[in-house]
Design a protein around this motif. Structure first.
Motif, PDB file in Angstrom:
ATOM      1  N   VAL A   1      13.411 -51.838  29.024  1.00 62.39           N
ATOM      2  CA  VAL A   1      13.772 -51.209  27.743  1.00 62.39           C
ATOM      3  C   VAL A   1      15.206 -50.692  27.735  1.00 62.39           C
ATOM      4  CG1 VAL A   1      11.373 -50.580  27.291  1.00 62.39           C
ATOM      5  CG2 VAL A   1      12.896 -48.937  28.414  1.00 62.39           C
ATOM      6  N   ARG A   2      15.847 -50.629  28.899  1.00 62.81           N
ATOM      7  CA  ARG A   2      17.207 -50.089  28.955  1.00 62.81           C
ATOM      8  C   ARG A   2      18.277 -51.172  29.181  1.00 62.81           C
ATOM      9  NH1 ARG A   2      18.023 -49.984  34.438  1.00 62.81           N
ATOM     10  NH2 ARG A   2      16.181 -49.704  35.773  1.00 62.81           N
ATOM     11  N   VAL A   3      17.895 -52.458  29.114  1.00 65.09           N
ATOM     12  CA  VAL A   3      18.878 -53.523  29.328  1.00 65.09           C
ATOM     13  C   VAL A   3      18.912 -54.462  28.115  1.00 65.09           C
ATOM     14  CG1 VAL A   3      18.615 -53.428  31.834  1.00 65.09           C
ATOM     15  CG2 VAL A   3      17.217 -55.029  30.504  1.00 65.09           C
ATOM     16  N   MET A   4      19.855 -55.370  28.129  1.00 63.22           N
ATOM     17  CA  MET A   4      19.980 -56.374  27.071  1.00 63.22           C
ATOM     18  C   MET A   4      18.851 -57.394  27.203  1.00 63.22           C
ATOM     19  SD  MET A   4      21.936 -57.597  24.535  1.00 63.22           S
ATOM     20  CE  MET A   4      23.667 -57.149  24.809  1.00 63.22           C
ATOM     21  N   LEU A   5      18.101 -57.593  26.121  1.00 60.90           N
ATOM     22  CA  LEU A   5      17.012 -58.567  26.106  1.00 60.90           C
ATOM     23  C   LEU A   5      17.393 -59.748  25.216  1.00 60.90           C
ATOM     24  CD1 LEU A   5      13.906 -56.204  25.843  1.00 60.90           C
ATOM     25  CD2 LEU A   5      14.971 -57.159  27.894  1.00 60.90           C
ATOM     26  N   LEU A   6      17.157 -60.938  25.719  1.00 62.52           N
ATOM     27  CA  LEU A   6      17.503 -62.179  25.025  1.00 62.52           C
ATOM     28  C   LEU A   6      16.217 -62.829  24.541  1.00 62.52           C
ATOM     29  CD1 LEU A   6      19.952 -63.400  27.812  1.00 62.52           C
ATOM     30  CD2 LEU A   6      20.556 -62.173  25.720  1.00 62.52           C
TER      31      LEU A   6
ATOM     32  N   GLY B   1       1.777 -53.200  28.184  1.00 57.56           N
ATOM     33  CA  GLY B   1       1.603 -51.768  27.973  1.00 57.56           C
ATOM     34  C   GLY B   1       2.874 -50.963  27.911  1.00 57.56           C
ATOM     35  N   VAL B   2       3.990 -51.579  27.482  1.00 61.27           N
ATOM     36  CA  VAL B   2       5.267 -50.866  27.389  1.00 61.27           C
ATOM     37  C   VAL B   2       5.647 -50.715  25.918  1.00 61.27           C
ATOM     38  CG1 VAL B   2       7.730 -50.914  27.948  1.00 61.27           C
ATOM     39  CG2 VAL B   2       6.050 -51.765  29.599  1.00 61.27           C
ATOM     40  N   PRO B   3       5.868 -49.490  25.431  1.00 59.37           N
ATOM     41  CA  PRO B   3       6.316 -49.305  24.039  1.00 59.37           C
ATOM     42  C   PRO B   3       7.675 -49.971  23.831  1.00 59.37           C
ATOM     43  CG  PRO B   3       5.583 -47.236  25.004  1.00 59.37           C
ATOM     44  CD  PRO B   3       5.686 -48.205  26.130  1.00 59.37           C
ATOM     45  N   SER B   4       7.842 -50.642  22.694  1.00 57.57           N
ATOM     46  CA  SER B   4       9.088 -51.367  22.462  1.00 57.57           C
ATOM     47  C   SER B   4       9.960 -50.729  21.389  1.00 57.57           C
ATOM     48  CB  SER B   4       8.771 -52.817  22.049  1.00 57.57           C
ATOM     49  OG  SER B   4       7.975 -52.820  20.874  1.00 57.57           O
ATOM     50  N   ALA B   5       9.556 -49.552  20.877  1.00 58.11           N
ATOM     51  CA  ALA B   5      10.296 -48.952  19.762  1.00 58.11           C
ATOM     52  C   ALA B   5      11.688 -48.493  20.164  1.00 58.11           C
ATOM     53  CB  ALA B   5       9.506 -47.781  19.194  1.00 58.11           C
ATOM     54  N   ASP B   6      11.887 -48.161  21.439  1.00 58.52           N
ATOM     55  CA  ASP B   6      13.173 -47.614  21.869  1.00 58.52           C
ATOM     56  C   ASP B   6      13.980 -48.610  22.694  1.00 58.52           C
ATOM     57  OD1 ASP B   6      11.414 -47.632  23.958  1.00 58.52           O
ATOM     58  OD2 ASP B   6      11.975 -45.660  24.744  1.00 58.52           O
ATOM     59  N   LEU B   7      13.824 -49.897  22.415  1.00 58.89           N
ATOM     60  CA  LEU B   7      14.609 -50.887  23.135  1.00 58.89           C
ATOM     61  C   LEU B   7      16.093 -50.696  22.861  1.00 58.89           C
ATOM     62  CD1 LEU B   7      12.509 -54.140  22.544  1.00 58.89           C
ATOM     63  CD2 LEU B   7      12.604 -52.747  24.600  1.00 58.89           C
ATOM     64  N   ARG B   8      16.913 -50.863  23.905  1.00 57.43           N
ATOM     65  CA  ARG B   8      18.343 -50.653  23.751  1.00 57.43           C
ATOM     66  C   ARG B   8      18.971 -51.753  22.906  1.00 57.43           C
ATOM     67  NH1 ARG B   8      22.024 -49.287  28.883  1.00 57.43           N
ATOM     68  NH2 ARG B   8      20.868 -47.350  28.540  1.00 57.43           N
ATOM     69  N   SER B   9      18.660 -53.002  23.210  1.00 52.92           N
ATOM     70  CA  SER B   9      19.313 -54.087  22.477  1.00 52.92           C
ATOM     71  C   SER B   9      18.547 -55.387  22.648  1.00 52.92           C
ATOM     72  CB  SER B   9      20.751 -54.273  22.976  1.00 52.92           C
ATOM     73  OG  SER B   9      21.390 -55.325  22.287  1.00 52.92           O
ATOM     74  N   ILE B  10      18.401 -56.129  21.538  1.00 54.74           N
ATOM     75  CA  ILE B  10      17.813 -57.468  21.581  1.00 54.74           C
ATOM     76  C   ILE B  10      18.749 -58.419  20.841  1.00 54.74           C
ATOM     77  CG2 ILE B  10      15.942 -58.966  20.806  1.00 54.74           C
ATOM     78  CD1 ILE B  10      13.993 -56.803  21.209  1.00 54.74           C
ATOM     79  N   VAL B  11      19.038 -59.542  21.462  1.00 52.23           N
ATOM     80  CA  VAL B  11      19.802 -60.613  20.827  1.00 52.23           C
ATOM     81  C   VAL B  11      18.851 -61.787  20.630  1.00 52.23           C
ATOM     82  CG1 VAL B  11      21.699 -62.249  21.040  1.00 52.23           C
ATOM     83  CG2 VAL B  11      21.974 -59.900  21.871  1.00 52.23           C
ATOM     84  N   ARG B  12      18.699 -62.232  19.391  1.00 50.80           N
ATOM     85  CA  ARG B  12      17.766 -63.324  19.087  1.00 50.80           C
ATOM     86  C   ARG B  12      18.533 -64.625  18.879  1.00 50.80           C
ATOM     87  NH1 ARG B  12      15.444 -58.754  16.994  1.00 50.80           N
ATOM     88  NH2 ARG B  12      13.249 -58.456  17.580  1.00 50.80           N
ATOM     89  N   MET B  13      18.052 -65.676  19.525  1.00 52.96           N
ATOM     90  CA  MET B  13      18.670 -66.990  19.432  1.00 52.96           C
ATOM     91  C   MET B  13      17.613 -67.998  18.997  1.00 52.96           C
ATOM     92  SD  MET B  13      20.850 -66.968  22.971  1.00 52.96           S
ATOM     93  CE  MET B  13      21.885 -65.556  23.408  1.00 52.96           C
ATOM     94  N   ARG B  14      18.012 -68.953  18.162  1.00 52.20           N
ATOM     95  CA  ARG B  14      17.063 -69.977  17.750  1.00 52.20           C
ATOM     96  C   ARG B  14      16.727 -70.918  18.901  1.00 52.20           C
ATOM     97  NH1 ARG B  14      17.498 -74.291  12.685  1.00 52.20           N
ATOM     98  NH2 ARG B  14      15.260 -74.684  12.559  1.00 52.20           N
ATOM     99  N   ASP B  15      17.719 -71.199  19.732  1.00 50.43           N
ATOM    100  CA  ASP B  15      17.552 -72.161  20.807  1.00 50.43           C
ATOM    101  C   ASP B  15      17.190 -71.452  22.110  1.00 50.43           C
ATOM    102  OD1 ASP B  15      17.566 -74.466  22.270  1.00 50.43           O
ATOM    103  OD2 ASP B  15      19.742 -74.568  22.454  1.00 50.43           O
ATOM    104  N   ALA B  16      16.023 -71.796  22.678  1.00 51.92           N
ATOM    105  CA  ALA B  16      15.580 -71.181  23.926  1.00 51.92           C
ATOM    106  C   ALA B  16      16.521 -71.506  25.078  1.00 51.92           C
ATOM    107  CB  ALA B  16      14.164 -71.646  24.267  1.00 51.92           C
TER     108      ALA B  16
END
Length: 310
Positions: A185-190, A206-221
């Protein structure tokens, strides 16, 4: 055979119906567009019916045209197959496969040597696209689709169970001291946009995701995996796409926990295509390769929760 039309006109009709435009047909046949139009007009006059409706630059088959195309295509394929069997030197066959860019890059490309051994007499062409395949319009023989299915009217086979789990570079895992799922939850998630994402995976472990630091969404896996390889964050990976990088230790699984996806890669083609040698060879090869390299189905480390339809 008093009703047999000019065979050259029949051949021009098959190419035009398959490609959807007279200009594309002319390019494949090596003639002018006017020559194609004349052959189609000759065939329509001979049959006494309209085979195509013209819409701008494209041409669409009429109902009679569709029925005739089905018969013509089967007849020409039968002639082609028998001619190859009787020929002293068997002609090389062509196979056009459509799939999403990530699968083409991360799964198909690294296995081309294996494919060459399985299909030495088949020339493979790979088309990468996110758009749904129109087999007749696009001239595609086989598609590898990612999703749940079903796709009505097509032959569909699921190739393997897909697992989703976090991956990153060894250096990134060490620098950020990633040991437990809650550390993420404290790092960059791709993330990838097409299927289940980080929210589903974190909820499953079982980890709450409301306080995630950052998510970058990409169309291509594949782009998400490349970013992870470059030390940019932690990617949620498909087991099929990440297998080679995990085996080479360029990527690692920094924490435990995986999610069995509701989606999978599927072998898809028109039912009539199964009769072709090249399609049958590719079908058997990809099924064996996927089973050989896929994750075991009965190894759920966390319970899968139903995701929303793609």
């Amino acid at each position: 055979m008093k009703n047999l039309p000019p065979l050259n006109a029949v051949r021009v009709f098959e190419v035009s119906a398959r490609l959807g435009t007279f200009s594309n047909a002319a390019a494949e046949l090596g003639v002018t567009q006017g020559a194609v139009s004349r052959q189609i007009r000759l065939l329509e006059d001979r049959l006494g019916l309209q085979l195509f409706r013209r819409t701008g630059r494209r041409v669409n088959l009429t109902q009679e045209g569709r029925d005739y195309y089905t018969t013509v295509r089967r007849a020409l394929e039968a002639i082609d197959t028998k001619s190859a069997q009787l020929s002293r030197k068997r002609a090389r066959q062509k196979l056009v496969v459509s799939t999403v860019p990530s699968f083409a890059t991360k799964w198909l490309a690294p296995r081309l040597t294996s494919w060459r051994t399985a299909g030495p007499d088949i020339d493979l062409r790979i088309i990468s696209s996110y758009e749904p395949t129109d087999f007749r319009r696009d001239g595609v023989d086989v598609a590898i689709r990612y999703g749940r299915g079903p796709w009505p009217g097509l032959h569909v086979e699921r190739l393997a169970v897909e697992e989703l789990f976090p991956v990153c570079s060894p250096g990134y895992a060490k620098a950020h001291r990633l040991r437990q799922p809650k550390d993420l939850v404290r790092v960059m998630l791709l993330d990838r946009e097409m299927t289940e994402g980080w929210a589903e995976w974190l909820a499953a472990v079982g980890v709450p995701s409301a306080d995630l630091r950052s998510i970058v969404r990409m169309r291509d896996a594949a782009a998400a995996l490349e970013a992870a390889l470059g030390g940019q964050g932690v990617a949620l990976a498909n087991s099929s796409l990440a297998a080679a990088d995990l085996a080479s230790k360029r990527l690692v699984r920094p924490v435990a926990g995986m999610l069995v996806s509701a989606h999978a890669y599927h072998f898809v083609c028109p039912p009539s295509a199964l009769e072709r040698h090249s399609v049958d060879v590719f079908r058997n090869w990809i099924a064996k390769e996927m089973q050989r390299t896929s994750a075991p189905a009965a190894r759920p480390e966390v319970r899968r929760r139903q995701s929303q339809p793609a």
